[in-house]
Design a protein around this motif. Structure first.
Motif, PDB file in Angstrom:
ATOM      1  N   THR A  30     -29.429 -43.862   5.208  1.00  0.00           N
ATOM      2  CA  THR A  30     -30.767 -44.136   4.677  1.00  0.00           C
ATOM      3  C   THR A  30     -30.880 -45.476   3.970  1.00  0.00           C
ATOM      4  OG1 THR A  30     -30.360 -43.136   2.502  1.00  0.00           O
ATOM      5  CG2 THR A  30     -31.063 -41.665   4.274  1.00  0.00           C
ATOM      6  N   GLY A  31     -29.772 -46.132   3.702  1.00  0.00           N
ATOM      7  CA  GLY A  31     -29.836 -47.380   2.965  1.00  0.00           C
ATOM      8  C   GLY A  31     -29.901 -47.209   1.468  1.00  0.00           C
ATOM      9  N   VAL A  32     -29.901 -45.952   0.966  1.00  0.00           N
ATOM     10  CA  VAL A  32     -29.871 -45.730  -0.480  1.00  0.00           C
ATOM     11  C   VAL A  32     -28.560 -46.291  -1.015  1.00  0.00           C
ATOM     12  CG1 VAL A  32     -29.856 -43.999  -2.305  1.00  0.00           C
ATOM     13  CG2 VAL A  32     -31.299 -43.681  -0.305  1.00  0.00           C
ATOM     14  N   ASP A  33     -28.645 -47.095  -2.054  1.00  0.00           N
ATOM     15  CA  ASP A  33     -27.450 -47.744  -2.566  1.00  0.00           C
ATOM     16  C   ASP A  33     -26.430 -46.714  -3.031  1.00  0.00           C
ATOM     17  OD1 ASP A  33     -26.216 -50.388  -3.510  1.00  0.00           O
ATOM     18  OD2 ASP A  33     -26.073 -49.092  -5.266  1.00  0.00           O
ATOM     19  N   ILE A  34     -25.190 -46.865  -2.581  1.00  0.00           N
ATOM     20  CA  ILE A  34     -24.145 -45.899  -2.861  1.00  0.00           C
ATOM     21  C   ILE A  34     -23.855 -45.793  -4.351  1.00  0.00           C
ATOM     22  CG2 ILE A  34     -22.393 -47.656  -2.382  1.00  0.00           C
ATOM     23  CD1 ILE A  34     -20.537 -45.460  -1.485  1.00  0.00           C
ATOM     24  N   TYR A  35     -23.907 -46.917  -5.047  1.00  0.00           N
ATOM     25  CA  TYR A  35     -23.596 -46.916  -6.467  1.00  0.00           C
ATOM     26  C   TYR A  35     -24.736 -46.320  -7.283  1.00  0.00           C
ATOM     27  CZ  TYR A  35     -19.904 -49.807  -4.694  1.00  0.00           C
ATOM     28  OH  TYR A  35     -18.832 -50.255  -3.976  1.00  0.00           O
ATOM     29  N   LEU A  36     -25.948 -46.561  -6.835  1.00  0.00           N
ATOM     30  CA  LEU A  36     -27.083 -45.937  -7.504  1.00  0.00           C
ATOM     31  C   LEU A  36     -27.036 -44.423  -7.352  1.00  0.00           C
ATOM     32  CD1 LEU A  36     -29.753 -46.154  -9.033  1.00  0.00           C
ATOM     33  CD2 LEU A  36     -30.907 -46.466  -6.829  1.00  0.00           C
ATOM     34  N   SER A  37     -26.664 -43.930  -6.159  1.00  0.00           N
ATOM     35  CA  SER A  37     -26.551 -42.486  -5.941  1.00  0.00           C
ATOM     36  C   SER A  37     -25.509 -41.871  -6.861  1.00  0.00           C
ATOM     37  CB  SER A  37     -26.190 -42.210  -4.474  1.00  0.00           C
ATOM     38  OG  SER A  37     -27.191 -42.654  -3.607  1.00  0.00           O
ATOM     39  N   ILE A  38     -24.339 -42.517  -6.954  1.00  0.00           N
ATOM     40  CA  ILE A  38     -23.278 -41.994  -7.814  1.00  0.00           C
ATOM     41  C   ILE A  38     -23.731 -41.970  -9.267  1.00  0.00           C
ATOM     42  CG2 ILE A  38     -20.966 -42.480  -8.705  1.00  0.00           C
ATOM     43  CD1 ILE A  38     -20.246 -43.549  -5.937  1.00  0.00           C
ATOM     44  N   LEU A  39     -24.368 -43.039  -9.708  1.00  0.00           N
ATOM     45  CA  LEU A  39     -24.837 -43.109 -11.093  1.00  0.00           C
ATOM     46  C   LEU A  39     -25.902 -42.043 -11.378  1.00  0.00           C
ATOM     47  CD1 LEU A  39     -25.057 -46.962 -11.689  1.00  0.00           C
ATOM     48  CD2 LEU A  39     -23.558 -45.355 -12.872  1.00  0.00           C
ATOM     49  N   VAL A  40     -26.837 -41.858 -10.454  1.00  0.00           N
ATOM     50  CA  VAL A  40     -27.884 -40.855 -10.667  1.00  0.00           C
ATOM     51  C   VAL A  40     -27.270 -39.471 -10.837  1.00  0.00           C
ATOM     52  CG1 VAL A  40     -29.774 -39.636  -9.538  1.00  0.00           C
ATOM     53  CG2 VAL A  40     -29.743 -42.123  -9.552  1.00  0.00           C
ATOM     54  N   MET A  41     -26.393 -39.079  -9.916  1.00  0.00           N
ATOM     55  CA  MET A  41     -25.788 -37.744  -9.996  1.00  0.00           C
ATOM     56  C   MET A  41     -24.897 -37.620 -11.225  1.00  0.00           C
ATOM     57  SD  MET A  41     -24.889 -36.751  -6.034  1.00  0.00           S
ATOM     58  CE  MET A  41     -24.027 -38.278  -5.666  1.00  0.00           C
ATOM     59  N   GLY A  42     -24.041 -38.617 -11.453  1.00  0.00           N
ATOM     60  CA  GLY A  42     -23.105 -38.527 -12.561  1.00  0.00           C
ATOM     61  C   GLY A  42     -23.778 -38.520 -13.912  1.00  0.00           C
ATOM     62  N   VAL A  43     -24.739 -39.419 -14.120  1.00  0.00           N
ATOM     63  CA  VAL A  43     -25.389 -39.524 -15.434  1.00  0.00           C
ATOM     64  C   VAL A  43     -26.277 -38.313 -15.708  1.00  0.00           C
ATOM     65  CG1 VAL A  43     -27.010 -40.870 -16.807  1.00  0.00           C
ATOM     66  CG2 VAL A  43     -25.253 -42.035 -15.475  1.00  0.00           C
ATOM     67  N   LEU A  44     -27.080 -37.902 -14.742  1.00  0.00           N
ATOM     68  CA  LEU A  44     -27.981 -36.774 -14.980  1.00  0.00           C
ATOM     69  C   LEU A  44     -27.214 -35.476 -15.201  1.00  0.00           C
ATOM     70  CD1 LEU A  44     -30.967 -37.414 -12.545  1.00  0.00           C
ATOM     71  CD2 LEU A  44     -30.743 -37.988 -14.962  1.00  0.00           C
ATOM     72  N   ALA A  45     -26.168 -35.240 -14.397  1.00  0.00           N
ATOM     73  CA  ALA A  45     -25.362 -34.027 -14.596  1.00  0.00           C
ATOM     74  C   ALA A  45     -24.702 -34.044 -15.969  1.00  0.00           C
ATOM     75  CB  ALA A  45     -24.313 -33.911 -13.499  1.00  0.00           C
ATOM     76  N   THR A  46     -24.249 -35.208 -16.398  1.00  0.00           N
ATOM     77  CA  THR A  46     -23.644 -35.305 -17.728  1.00  0.00           C
ATOM     78  C   THR A  46     -24.664 -35.007 -18.815  1.00  0.00           C
ATOM     79  OG1 THR A  46     -22.091 -36.981 -16.905  1.00  0.00           O
ATOM     80  CG2 THR A  46     -22.384 -36.822 -19.288  1.00  0.00           C
ATOM     81  N   ILE A  47     -25.879 -35.500 -18.671  1.00  0.00           N
ATOM     82  CA  ILE A  47     -26.908 -35.304 -19.700  1.00  0.00           C
ATOM     83  C   ILE A  47     -27.236 -33.830 -19.874  1.00  0.00           C
ATOM     84  CG2 ILE A  47     -29.355 -35.668 -20.190  1.00  0.00           C
ATOM     85  CD1 ILE A  47     -29.076 -38.490 -19.139  1.00  0.00           C
ATOM     86  N   TYR A  48     -27.579 -33.133 -18.792  1.00  0.00           N
ATOM     87  CA  TYR A  48     -28.000 -31.740 -18.995  1.00  0.00           C
ATOM     88  C   TYR A  48     -26.838 -30.834 -19.344  1.00  0.00           C
ATOM     89  CZ  TYR A  48     -26.840 -30.429 -14.075  1.00  0.00           C
ATOM     90  OH  TYR A  48     -26.221 -30.173 -12.881  1.00  0.00           O
ATOM     91  N   THR A  49     -25.599 -31.205 -18.937  1.00  0.00           N
ATOM     92  CA  THR A  49     -24.438 -30.404 -19.328  1.00  0.00           C
ATOM     93  C   THR A  49     -24.136 -30.591 -20.806  1.00  0.00           C
ATOM     94  OG1 THR A  49     -23.531 -30.660 -17.100  1.00  0.00           O
ATOM     95  CG2 THR A  49     -22.025 -29.885 -18.799  1.00  0.00           C
ATOM     96  N   VAL A  50     -24.234 -31.816 -21.299  1.00  0.00           N
ATOM     97  CA  VAL A  50     -24.013 -32.080 -22.728  1.00  0.00           C
ATOM     98  C   VAL A  50     -25.054 -31.365 -23.574  1.00  0.00           C
ATOM     99  CG1 VAL A  50     -24.111 -33.882 -24.495  1.00  0.00           C
ATOM    100  CG2 VAL A  50     -22.804 -34.258 -22.417  1.00  0.00           C
TER     101      VAL A  50
END
Length: 915
Positions: A555-575
């Motif tokens: 899809t052309g979605v930036d690989i690093y943006l995808s990793i950051l979105v999943m990693g940061v959001l999962a960390t936020i709601y888990t914390v």
């Protein structure tokens, strides 16, 4: 002042708001720059310097790549246009030319530097100013069989000034010069043969033995290169299945996913025509597996389209073979035309063969417009040499295949943003109910059993499962279904009745606390360390990386943006919300995952001509519904390997911290058991669904192989269909299911590691630590895990050719956690195992697993053992050695204190009324 009771406006939501604003801007920028263009295979063409070989290129020159150097060796200029023989007018090139490797780019995108890709700061590649270097060639040759591997160039047979040759030589670039070494001669002098290296063997196939024509060679000769320098080395002969032999075949190596081994592919070439001395394109193609591999021998491929003289093959991606040839004139060709094709403005035909669907695709014409083109495939690139119309100087051009992906629309990004934002709001909601570590790790033991069960399923069904199971079925068959879906149903039920009640009655938070009660702190600390390493170094990073790679490719979605979105959001709601947020977001994610998978299956069927009935007929005809393999072979996924997997899975499901923590969060022992039974009941139909998606994908791409992306990793076939065929907006929702699968594993890993660090380390040494201090530590550990896991995923994203992440993930967990199964079996199933014996058993098991993986001798049918059996191997080795060491230590130290095992083993369990 009126306060609006929405979490967005709460005082403690500043960080959440800033993060959400950041991701809104990032996703908006990603969507805004997306170009609406159709997905397609295209080529990039660049010009290289031409070697100083005269006005025309020599015929039959060997072109290859050795350690990054482009090499052109030998060749011949024929003197007499109308004579097929080598006469005094033939001039052999007595030089070998090479281009040094291209220097590294001035700005290399590596690790975190590649995050700049989001801002369109690309890699700057230096201008190619290389020139060819000429070296003397002691053994001039043309139309030889050529292969390169391990920094060496192998040249077999060919035409020489003395006639047809049987000599085999190895060329190596050493100290600025090319050094040759003689290898054992071929069994027969031959030219116009094909060659390839597979493993440690050199294969030479087909060809002609005389310039007078005659029958083509039907044999393939094999030389073990490990013995090639010895006097006893000999060529082994394999009879090829071509009825009349083959001339100038193209050989290449591709991985066979069924045999789980490299296979040799013979494609293209020429066969005898209807008239004597005439030749026509060979349309038959075959695959060869060595005798020591499963499914050994020859198997026929689908015949190719007879519209081109296929001259070279380039492996592209993990599943395609790209072939190039010149457009054919009407009628057969003579031997002279094979040796020296007539000069003409030839169009170049570009085809691709797909391994899994067994289909040929005519991709396009290469727009080069060269006279008398010469073709070669090097390191996934295409070298084309020839003359320009009206010009005397030949030119060299390099072409690279790339895939122009379809970008997501704004509506797709909006659907993904709404879903991801809802996860953060769930975490915020449970943060307001926080009342200490008991709530943060166990939800106050008030989680409904059905929610805990769905959460256990969501945790086990990571993005690896969501993508890899359909991909594996698409590539092979349903062989893994028995071991991955049927057997686990029974192992989970067994664990639910044997282990869960025993452990739930102990009122513990982590399974490591049980190991402390059973053996002592030394075992508890060791197993805690192993569990943390497996989660942070393996599970978290690979779970983040796999969907990001797939989305970036299709899809052309930036690989690093995808990793950051999943990693940061999962960390936020888990914390914020702890295990309650994890469980309830998992419940939502299970709904999204199932909804997306069911919708995808029906949409795939809608795009298959003939629908469900045709899919079944095609799968049956192509043996895609193969469930059983009873061969006595432990190197591949046979039924025996699946049984071994099931044995270790009993302890994997029964003692995994991720699942047990949810079971411990339920109110009663009965509810804990029900949560595990829920897992079993949900996982079985889910298995049918995901394997069915894989078969449906096979049916679709079997009908439409032209839509495949040759450069795409196999694991991304499901996202490829999503990007290509799902309607705008729906594609975003289904990709959200992929994110859901990844984040459900990620949040669990973070909360589990936080529980282990807090309970199994900090609380042990700080028994009187205030609750608020423990809570602060728990949250900081969660944040740290999220940062480390996300960072490792970002770093891994900078590497190329990671292969099958599912296989790597399974192997990594087996290597890191090799002793866990044996420790669990010793703890639960024996009363004589002790701490010292168990620790020695873990040490022996770890050494054994590493030896088995990296140093075990290759024994056909036994070694190298399939990685599915690593868990069982470690279980048995750990159990047997730990038990024997325990008996020996108890005998040597009879006064060693014994633990009270009441309620700690299956033989001393407190069975009674369940609360």
């Amino acid at each position: 002042m009126i306060r609006i009771p929405i979490p967005w406006f709460g005082r403690s939501s500043l960080l959440v708001r800033l993060v959400l604003v950041f991701f809104v801007c990032a996703i908006w920028a990603q969507a805004a720059r997306a170009e609406e263009r159709p997905a397609a295979n295209q080529m990039r063409v660049s010009e290289l310097a031409a070697p100083p070989v005269g006005e025309t290129l020599p015929e039959g020159a060997a072109v290859a790549s050795v350690n990054g150097r482009v090499v052109m060796l030998g060749g011949v200029h024929f003197g007499n246009e109308g004579d097929d023989s080598i006469d005094a007018g033939a001039f052999f090139v007595e030089e070998i030319f090479h281009l040094d490797p291209l220097p590294p780019p001035t700005t290399r995108e590596r690790g975190f530097d590649r995050i700049r890709k989001s801002l369109r700061m690309g890699e700057r590649v230096p201008e190619d100013t290389r020139t060819w270097t000429a070296s003397p060639l002691a053994h001039p040759v043309a139309h030889a069989a050529v292969a390169s591997a391990g920094g060496h160039l192998y040249v077999a047979g060919g035409l020489t000034p003395d006639g047809v040759s049987s000599a085999v030589r190895r060329y190596t670039f050493t100290d600025g010069a090319w050094v040759s070494m003689d290898l054992p001669d071929l069994p027969q002098a031959v030219f116009l043969a094909g060659a390839q290296i597979m493993g440690n063997r050199l294969y030479v196939a087909g060809g002609l033995t005389s310039l007078d024509g005659g029958a083509s060679v039907r044999d393939m000769w094999v030389l073990d290169l490990r013995e090639a320098e010895g006097t006893a080395a000999t060529w082994r002969t394999e009879r090829m299945p071509y009825a009349d032999g083959v001339v100038a075949p193209t050989l290449t190596v591709r991985r066979d996913e069924v045999a789980i081994a490299d296979a040799l592919f013979l494609l293209g070439g020429w066969r005898a025509g209807e008239s004597e001395g005439r030749w026509q394109p060979q349309t038959e193609s075959f695959k060869f597996l060595p005798p020591e591999q499963s499914h050994a021998g020859w198997s026929a491929l689908r015949p190719s389209i007879p519209d081109a003289a296929l001259e070279t093959a380039i492996p592209v991606g993990p599943a395609h073979i790209t072939l190039l040839g010149r457009q054919l004139a009407e009628g057969d060709v003579s031997l002279r035309e094979l040796l020296r094709p007539p000069a003409s403005d030839s169009a170049i035909i570009f085809k691709s063969y797909h391994l899994f669907t067994n289909q040929w695709v005519r991709l396009n014409w290469m727009p080069l417009g060269l006279v008398d083109p010469h073709l070669a495939g090097i390191d996934g690139r295409i070298l084309v040499a020839g003359g320009m119309p009206g010009e005397a100087t030949p030119v060299f051009r390099e072409a690279t295949l790339f895939y122009s992906e379809r970008h997501f629309s704004m509506l797709d990004y909006l659907a993904m943003f709404l879903y991801l934002g809802s996860l953060v709001l769930i975490g915020k909601y449970f943060a307001r109910r926080d009342s200490g570590t008991e709530f943060f790790f166990l939800g106050g033991r008030k989680i409904p059993w059905w929610a805990a069960g769905l959460s256990i399923y969501a945790t086990g069904t990571s993005a690896i499962s969501f993508m890899a199971i359909p991909a594996k079925t698409y590539m092979t068959d349903w062989l893994y279904f028995i071991g991955m879906s049927i057997f686990p149903f029974f192992t989970v039920i067994l664990a639910a009745y044997l282990f869960i009640p025993l452990l739930r009655r102990l009122e513990i938070t982590t399974v490591m606390e049980y190991f402390d009660l059973r053996f002592g702190r030394s075992v508890r600390f060791l197993m805690s360390f192993v569990s943390v390493m497996g989660q942070v170094a393996g599970r978290m990073s690979i779970t983040l990386l796999l969907p990001a790679l797939a989305l970036s490719a299709v899809t052309g979605v930036d690989i690093y943006l995808s990793i950051l979105v999943m990693g940061v959001l999962a960390t936020i709601y888990t914390v914020m919300g702890g295990i309650s947020a994890v469980i309830w977001t998992d419940v939502l994610q299970v709904g999204v995952l199932f909804g997306g998978a069911i919708l995808s299956f029906f949409l795939i069927m809608a795009h298959v001509d003939g629908g469900f009935t045709h899919m079944i007929d095609l799968a049956v005809a192509d043996n895609k519904f193969n469930f059983f393999d009873f061969r006595p072979d432990l190197t591949t996924a046979t039924m025996w390997i699946m049984l071994l997997w099931a044995v270790s899975d009993v302890f994997g499901k029964g003692l995994g911290q991720e699942g047990l923590q949810r079971a411990f969060s339920t109110p009663t022992v009965r509810d804990a058991r029900r949560s595990m039974i829920t897992l079993a009941v949900v996982a079985l139909p889910a298995g049918f669904l995901f394997y069915g998606i894989g078969t449906a994908l096979y049916a679709f791409y079997h009908q439409h192989p032209e839509l495949l992306n040759p450069t795409l990793q196999n694991d991304a076939i499901f996202p490829l269909f999503i990007a290509q065929k799902l309607p705008v907006g729906i594609a975003g929702l289904v990709i959200s299911a992929l994110f859901a699968a990844a984040m459900s594993t990620l949040d669990t890993a973070m909360n589990s590691v936080s529980a282990i660090i807090t309970r199994d380390y900090y609380s042990v040494f700080n028994k009187n630590a205030p609750e608020r201090v423990q809570m602060r530590l728990a949250r900081w550990v969660t944040i740290t895990c999220g940062v480390i896991g996300t960072g490792i995923a970002l770093y891994m994203a900078s590497f190329e050719n990671l292969g099958s992440l599912w296989d790597r993930f399974s192997i990594l967990l087996a290597l890191i956690g090799g002793g866990l199964g044996g420790v669990g079996a010793l703890a639960l199933c024996t009363t004589r195992a002790n701490s010292a014996g168990t620790l020695l058993g873990v040490a022996v098991t770890s050494a054994f697993i590493f030896w088995l993986r990296f140093h075990a001798p290759v024994i056909p049918g036994i070694s190298p053992l399939h990685f599915f059996a690593y868990g069982t191997a470690s279980l048995f080795v750990g159990f047997i050695t730990g038990y024997l060491f325990s008996i020996i230590i108890a005998a040597v130290f009879p006064n060693m204190p014994r633990k009270d095992l009441t309620g700690l083993t299956l033989w001393t369990s407190k069975r009674g009324v369940e609360e």
